[in-house]
Scaffold this motif. Structure first.
Motif, short mmCIF file in Angstrom:
data_model
loop_
_atom_site.label_atom_id
_atom_site.label_comp_id
_atom_site.label_asym_id
_atom_site.label_seq_id
_atom_site.Cartn_x
_atom_site.Cartn_y
_atom_site.Cartn_z
N HIS A 1 80.03 84.36 24.79
CA HIS A 1 81.00 83.41 25.30
C HIS A 1 82.40 84.00 25.13
CE1 HIS A 1 77.47 80.94 24.46
NE2 HIS A 1 77.91 80.12 25.39
N TYR B 1 80.21 77.72 23.36
CA TYR B 1 79.80 78.55 22.23
C TYR B 1 79.49 77.70 21.01
CZ TYR B 1 80.33 81.20 17.94
OH TYR B 1 80.14 81.71 16.69
N LEU C 1 80.78 86.83 20.53
CA LEU C 1 81.94 86.38 21.29
C LEU C 1 82.61 87.58 21.92
CD1 LEU C 1 83.38 83.92 18.63
CD2 LEU C 1 82.68 83.26 20.93
#
Length: 239
Positions: A6, A116, A231
């Motif tokens: 994400h 996320y 991430l």
């Protein structure tokens, strides 16, 4: 944790010292725009650095101004330029940064896509945290987030600031009373320059930190750091 990556959002804005009181007031939820904040959840917020910081930073800047003035007068006297020393003393204190349209202090906001943080497994109520948002039609949106994912984001961000801005973070907090968890930071980078004309001058100089001098480098370093936590850097902007 999901294997899906994400986007992380890392935004920078330039600030003048006059804005510090406003930022501190908002951090305490005592003023500023509060319409997107669930005040009933403000006890969740965490301050890691600088519960109060505005006045301390202003005092630090005032001290820099005075020391710089004293240094410049002393340098004039050492060169036997008494007239220049008198003129400099008469001119008084000056701002300890290079003049331009941008303020010398940086505010950082770090967050991630709300997806996320969403809880994929809701079987453990102790891992769940509820936040609220508003959809495009003005309706309420309820998010069920995972405390485990928030903790991973928290760990990654604290490590990032500790590793890349040592001694320069005057305020750092995690907000958990809005729709999406996010960090706020106030970054105060200084540097010293010495010459015969002005002596040693201490300046507020963001570019003294390589990541603030080169936004592409900051993007690369942040992207590499956060990918460990699934991430990736999705959007990077400065103001």
């Amino acid at each position: 944790m999901s294997e899906k990556k994400h986007p992380i959002v890392f935004r920078l804005a330039s600030l003048f010292p006059a804005a510090l009181a406003r930022i501190e007031m908002h951090a305490k939820r005592s003023g500023g725009p509060l319409e997107n904040i669930e005040l009933q959840f403000s006890h969740r917020n965490k301050v890691y650095v600088g519960q109060t910081f505005a006045e301390g930073m202003r005092e630090e800047i005032r001290a820099m101004k005075q020391l710089n003035l004293d240094e410049e007068i002393a340098a004039c006297m050492a060169r036997k330029r008494k007239k220049e020393a008198a003129l400099r003393k008469e001119a008084g204190l000056i701002k300890p940064w290079y003049g331009n349209s941008q303020g010398p202090i940086r505010e950082a906001i770090v967050t991630a896509n709300c997806e996320y943080f969403e809880a994929e497994d809701r079987s453990d109520p102790e891992d769940l945290l509820v936040t609220y948002g508003v959809d495009k039609d003005g309706g309420e949106v309820v998010h069920i987030l995972s405390k485990t994912k928030i903790a991973a984001f928290e760990e990654a961000t604290l490590e990032f600031f500790e590793q890349n801005f040592p001694g320069s973070v005057r305020h750092l907090r995690l907000d958990l009373d809005e729709e999406v968890p996010h960090f706020h930071a106030v970054i105060f980078v200084t540097a010293e320059k010495t010459n015969k004309t002005r002596g040693t001058q201490r300046l507020i100089q963001p570019s003294a930190n390589p990541l603030l001098a080169d936004y592409e480098l900051l993007q690369d370093v942040a992207g590499e750091h956060y990918c460990v936590f699934q991430l990736m850097l999705g959007r990077f902007s400065t103001g």
